[in-house]
Scaffold this motif. Structure first.
Motif, PDB file in Angstrom:
ATOM      1  N   SER A   1     -13.103   7.221  -6.657  1.00  0.00           N
ATOM      2  CA  SER A   1     -12.750   8.068  -7.784  1.00  0.00           C
ATOM      3  C   SER A   1     -12.123   9.375  -7.290  1.00  0.00           C
ATOM      4  N   GLY A   2     -11.397  10.027  -8.193  1.00  0.00           N
ATOM      5  CA  GLY A   2     -10.763  11.293  -7.845  1.00  0.00           C
ATOM      6  C   GLY A   2      -9.309  11.316  -8.261  1.00  0.00           C
ATOM      7  N   ASP A   3      -8.619  12.377  -7.896  1.00  0.00           N
ATOM      8  CA  ASP A   3      -7.206  12.534  -8.222  1.00  0.00           C
ATOM      9  C   ASP A   3      -6.371  11.575  -7.372  1.00  0.00           C
ATOM     10  N   ILE A   4      -5.702  10.615  -8.036  1.00  0.00           N
ATOM     11  CA  ILE A   4      -4.928   9.610  -7.309  1.00  0.00           C
ATOM     12  C   ILE A   4      -3.792  10.266  -6.525  1.00  0.00           C
ATOM     13  N   GLY A   5      -3.273  11.381  -7.039  1.00  0.00           N
ATOM     14  CA  GLY A   5      -2.207  12.085  -6.339  1.00  0.00           C
ATOM     15  C   GLY A   5      -2.641  12.614  -4.987  1.00  0.00           C
ATOM     16  N   LYS A   6      -3.940  12.827  -4.813  1.00  0.00           N
ATOM     17  CA  LYS A   6      -4.462  13.339  -3.552  1.00  0.00           C
ATOM     18  C   LYS A   6      -5.077  12.230  -2.687  1.00  0.00           C
ATOM     19  N   LEU A   7      -4.923  10.987  -3.147  1.00  0.00           N
ATOM     20  CA  LEU A   7      -5.496   9.859  -2.415  1.00  0.00           C
ATOM     21  C   LEU A   7      -4.818   9.703  -1.051  1.00  0.00           C
ATOM     22  N   MET A   8      -5.605   9.630   0.009  1.00  0.00           N
ATOM     23  CA  MET A   8      -5.064   9.466   1.358  1.00  0.00           C
ATOM     24  C   MET A   8      -5.088   7.988   1.750  1.00  0.00           C
ATOM     25  N   VAL A   9      -3.968   7.497   2.173  1.00  0.00           N
ATOM     26  CA  VAL A   9      -3.849   6.116   2.645  1.00  0.00           C
ATOM     27  C   VAL A   9      -3.245   6.154   4.049  1.00  0.00           C
ATOM     28  N   PHE A  10      -2.850   4.994   4.553  1.00  0.00           N
ATOM     29  CA  PHE A  10      -2.241   4.936   5.881  1.00  0.00           C
ATOM     30  C   PHE A  10      -0.929   4.180   5.810  1.00  0.00           C
ATOM     31  N   ARG A  11      -0.054   4.467   6.751  1.00  0.00           N
ATOM     32  CA  ARG A  11       1.178   3.697   6.904  1.00  0.00           C
ATOM     33  C   ARG A  11       1.633   3.818   8.360  1.00  0.00           C
ATOM     34  N   GLY A  12       2.448   2.868   8.788  1.00  0.00           N
ATOM     35  CA  GLY A  12       2.955   2.896  10.161  1.00  0.00           C
ATOM     36  C   GLY A  12       4.243   3.690  10.240  1.00  0.00           C
ATOM     37  N   LYS A  13       4.336   4.574  11.237  1.00  0.00           N
ATOM     38  CA  LYS A  13       5.548   5.379  11.412  1.00  0.00           C
ATOM     39  C   LYS A  13       6.693   4.553  11.989  1.00  0.00           C
ATOM     40  N   GLY A  14       6.328   3.470  12.749  1.00  0.00           N
ATOM     41  CA  GLY A  14       7.332   2.688  13.466  1.00  0.00           C
ATOM     42  C   GLY A  14       7.336   3.059  14.933  1.00  0.00           C
ATOM     43  N   CYS A  15       7.191   2.068  15.791  1.00  0.00           N
ATOM     44  CA  CYS A  15       7.160   2.313  17.233  1.00  0.00           C
ATOM     45  C   CYS A  15       7.667   1.071  17.958  1.00  0.00           C
ATOM     46  N   LYS A  16       7.662   1.117  19.299  1.00  0.00           N
ATOM     47  CA  LYS A  16       8.155  -0.018  20.082  1.00  0.00           C
ATOM     48  C   LYS A  16       7.275  -1.244  19.923  1.00  0.00           C
ATOM     49  N   VAL A  17       5.973  -1.029  19.747  1.00  0.00           N
ATOM     50  CA  VAL A  17       5.042  -2.151  19.627  1.00  0.00           C
ATOM     51  C   VAL A  17       5.367  -3.004  18.404  1.00  0.00           C
ATOM     52  N   CYS A  18       5.689  -2.352  17.281  1.00  0.00           N
ATOM     53  CA  CYS A  18       5.938  -3.087  16.035  1.00  0.00           C
ATOM     54  C   CYS A  18       7.421  -3.246  15.735  1.00  0.00           C
ATOM     55  N   GLY A  19       8.281  -2.896  16.697  1.00  0.00           N
ATOM     56  CA  GLY A  19       9.722  -3.002  16.470  1.00  0.00           C
ATOM     57  C   GLY A  19      10.205  -2.057  15.390  1.00  0.00           C
ATOM     58  N   ASP A  20       9.548  -0.883  15.292  1.00  0.00           N
ATOM     59  CA  ASP A  20       9.916   0.155  14.323  1.00  0.00           C
ATOM     60  C   ASP A  20       9.765  -0.285  12.867  1.00  0.00           C
ATOM     61  N   THR A  21       8.955  -1.309  12.619  1.00  0.00           N
ATOM     62  CA  THR A  21       8.727  -1.762  11.239  1.00  0.00           C
ATOM     63  C   THR A  21       7.523  -1.074  10.603  1.00  0.00           C
ATOM     64  N   GLY A  22       6.594  -0.591  11.447  1.00  0.00           N
ATOM     65  CA  GLY A  22       5.357  -0.018  10.927  1.00  0.00           C
ATOM     66  C   GLY A  22       4.290  -1.050  10.668  1.00  0.00           C
ATOM     67  N   TYR A  23       4.628  -2.335  10.888  1.00  0.00           N
ATOM     68  CA  TYR A  23       3.678  -3.424  10.647  1.00  0.00           C
ATOM     69  C   TYR A  23       3.556  -4.300  11.890  1.00  0.00           C
TER      70      TYR A  23
ATOM     71  N   GLY B   1      -7.201   1.218   5.277  1.00  0.00           N
ATOM     72  CA  GLY B   1      -6.165   1.472   6.275  1.00  0.00           C
ATOM     73  C   GLY B   1      -5.635   0.228   6.947  1.00  0.00           C
ATOM     74  N   ILE B   2      -5.825  -0.938   6.309  1.00  0.00           N
ATOM     75  CA  ILE B   2      -5.379  -2.202   6.904  1.00  0.00           C
ATOM     76  C   ILE B   2      -3.932  -2.508   6.541  1.00  0.00           C
ATOM     77  N   THR B   3      -3.548  -2.226   5.296  1.00  0.00           N
ATOM     78  CA  THR B   3      -2.191  -2.509   4.848  1.00  0.00           C
ATOM     79  C   THR B   3      -1.748  -1.389   3.906  1.00  0.00           C
ATOM     80  N   THR B   4      -0.584  -1.584   3.288  1.00  0.00           N
ATOM     81  CA  THR B   4      -0.033  -0.534   2.423  1.00  0.00           C
ATOM     82  C   THR B   4       0.007  -0.996   0.970  1.00  0.00           C
ATOM     83  N   MET B   5       0.078  -0.037   0.058  1.00  0.00           N
ATOM     84  CA  MET B   5       0.182  -0.356  -1.362  1.00  0.00           C
ATOM     85  C   MET B   5       1.463  -1.131  -1.640  1.00  0.00           C
ATOM     86  N   GLU B   6       2.524  -0.794  -0.918  1.00  0.00           N
ATOM     87  CA  GLU B   6       3.801  -1.486  -1.084  1.00  0.00           C
ATOM     88  C   GLU B   6       3.661  -2.981  -0.804  1.00  0.00           C
ATOM     89  N   GLU B   7       2.916  -3.329   0.249  1.00  0.00           N
ATOM     90  CA  GLU B   7       2.703  -4.731   0.590  1.00  0.00           C
ATOM     91  C   GLU B   7       1.900  -5.456  -0.489  1.00  0.00           C
TER      92      GLU B   7
END
Length: 584
Positions: free
Chosen positions: A497-519, A571-577
């Motif tokens: 519960s709480g303000d959804i606008g302040k909800l903290m989630v996770f996402r991948g920035k993109g790096c060599k390990v994931c081929g810059d996909t963030g996943y 922090g396992i996946t993203t809302m977009e997915e």
């Protein structure tokens, strides 16, 4: 490093990581298959490879590193030559301030440590790694796919090459595509002809990626080589063909990519990771289109928790598979991981005191100890006819790859009624729709209510890359989606519960390990509907799937969307997915 059986029992059984009964079964299997006990424990999905590695490291007083989460630069990797690394069970991980961090299967091997210090002039800092993770990391020694193919193309450009020499290079090119597809965790390798070129694409984590393009001149020899491997007709270019072959992912040749293919040369495979390849060749306007599905033996090591089952859903499924009879149904669209879930269940059930038979189209993995039948339309071996034969083979457990028609559904239901545990898949949008779907196939409501134990609906979502994962608030697009969907807002508020606008989630920035996909990698989201008495009453009344879903939620069932949102908050996946796969 080998560890005594009693010590291993103390590490995994006493704390409750593995049950005593499962441990004893693993001991027996290790003896029968002449394999190390720790590898059997991981192979059966009783414990994760990195979890066992940490337990061993803590017990033996060493530091542990999971090679799967390390990105090793080529400069560091080549500090230790591949032959040395392979023979001594060691790999360079990083180098800084005059120290070389290395992964070793036996960090107590002082001879190797002294050898490396003398060779490199660096202080060696050893970490314990598992043999499985080391074998996987060894693939980092190979050159890039583009470099390897360019080298082959340059050689093929030499007009003085004999036909035999050209054929050898085409073989190496196909080998290279398969090996790099496997090493990049591709589920499929596509060879697609266009007017002036041939494009190779890999499907990784469910998403297609363009890998390289080669001149159109090489289409026919590449397709011919693939047809030879898959035992297809090489002179047939106007009809679709299906085939399969198996190769070993370990290469005997340390300079060039090469496969050890079952049935070629001496007919034996190198030791290491086996990969089954299903091949489909279809004629299109620009030539023949090839899709090769890679089914690696490592994929069989998933346990139910690895697939994404957690909490109540895992308990529900474990209760269902402990039943001696009844039906377990898994539903979802093509590519949602249904068969992988069934194989994970079969691995748990596959013991010497039961007889398991399957009818599949196609058989994706060959599992030792299980009788598997391949559907063959040319010999009229269908799901229905194969299932009739299976029930006369005295099985305890039956797996039907897919219930496609009323006849197959009827035989499967009756098998579940007569003392068999039946596992199968069905195409439906969610777990509640599965039950009316069976009724639509002509199955009597009382039979559905009395045989079905659980229905599971699932989708696959990409996981956030652990190396570049960072906390973030919902972006404007995601926030708009949440605000415009009352159901999602309700789900989020029920979890946090709480303000959804302040909800903290996770996402991948993109790096060599994931081929810059963030996943990196995929995980399932699930809903598990148990056949409780109030659900059975609704089935007998032939109510709609919506009413069944409402009752299941009152019973405490978590929907796929709810399970997905929970994985977003963890922090396992993203809302977009989650929105991508639940709105398909």
């Amino acid at each position: 490093m080998r560890i005594a059986q009693d010590k291993l029992r103390e590490l995994v059984v006493t704390p409750g990581h593995v049950s005593q009964a499962d441990f004893e079964i693993a001991v027996s299997e290790a003896h029968d298959r002449e394999m190390d006990l720790d590898e059997i424990l991981v192979d059966r999905g009783l414990i994760k490879d990195d979890q066992l590695g940490k337990l061993l490291a803590d017990e033996l007083g060493y530091k542990f590193v999971d090679l799967g989460s390390e990105k090793i630069s080529p400069d560091v990797l080549n500090i230790i030559p591949e032959l040395v690394a392979n023979s001594r069970g060691v790999i360079a991980i990083s180098s800084e301030s005059g120290a070389l961090k290395v992964g070793m299967t036996d960090p107590g091997d002082l001879e190797t440590i002294h050898f490396l210090e003398k060779r490199t002039g660096l202080e060696v800092v050893p970490y314990l790694v598992t043999r499985l993770s080391l074998r996987t990391a060894m693939s980092s020694y190979k050159a890039s796919l583009r470099e390897e193919v360019d080298r082959i193309l340059r050689l093929l450009g030499d007009k003085s090459m004999t036909r035999e020499q050209r054929n050898e290079q085409i073989v190496k090119m196909v080998d290279t595509l398969l090996l790099y597809g496997f090493r990049n965790n591709a589920s499929d390798v596509h060879v697609e002809p266009f007017r002036a070129k041939v494009v190779v694409r890999f499907r990784v984590d469910g998403i297609m990626h363009d890998v390289l393009a080669v001149p159109k001149d090489f289409l026919d020899p590449i397709v011919t080589r693939i047809k030879i491997l898959a035992k297809m007709r090489t002179d047939e270019h106007r009809a679709a063909q299906d085939g399969r072959f198996r190769f070993s992912a370990d290469s005997k040749n340390n300079e060039d990519a090469s496969l050890s293919v079952e049935g070629e040369s001496d007919g034996t495979l190198d030791s290491g990771e086996f990969v089954d390849v299903r091949v489909s060749v279809v004629p299109i306007t620009e030539g023949e289109n090839v899709v090769m599905r890679l089914l690696a033996s490592q994929s069989r090591q998933f346990g139910l928790s690895d697939l994404g089952f957690s909490g109540d859903d895992l308990k529900k499924l474990e209760n269902a598979i402990s039943s001696p009879h009844g039906m377990i149904l898994v539903t979802g669209p093509t590519g949602s991981g249904k068969t992988t879930t069934l194989y994970a269940i079969l691995k748990i059930l596959n013991t010497r005191d039961v007889h398991i038979s399957t009818i599949e189209d196609p058989v994706e993995y060959n599992i030792e100890g299980i009788s598997q039948i391949q559907v063959n339309s040319r010999t009229n071996l269908t799901f229905a006819s194969g299932l009739r034969s299976i029930v006369r083979q005295d099985p305890d457990i039956i797996m039907v790859g897919e219930i496609r028609d009323s006849e197959t559904a009827d035989i499967a239901i009756n098998s579940a009624m007569t003392g068999h545990l039946v596992l199968s898949t069905l195409h439906a949008n969610d777990s509640a729709t599965t039950l009316p779907r069976l009724l639509d196939m002509g199955i009597e409501p009382f039979l559905v209510a009395s045989t079905v134990r659980i229905t599971i609906a699932q989708r696959l979502v990409r996981q956030i890359c652990e190396k570049c994962r960072a906390s973030s608030s919902l972006n404007a697009q995601e926030l708009a989606m949440v605000e415009n969907d009352p159901h999602i807002k309700e789900v989020i508020n029920s979890i946090k519960s709480g303000d959804i606008g302040k909800l903290m989630v996770f996402r991948g920035k993109g790096c060599k390990v994931c081929g810059d996909t963030g996943y990196s990698g995929r995980v399932g989201i699930f809903e598990a509907l148990e056949m409780k008495d109030n659900i059975k009453e609704l089935v007998l009344k032939r109510v709609s799937s919506g009413e069944i879903m409402d009752m299941a939620r009152k019973n405490g069932m978590r929907t796929m969307l709810e399970d997905g949102v929970n994985k977003v908050l963890e922090g396992i996946t993203t809302m977009e997915e989650i929105l991508r796969v639940t709105r398909e």
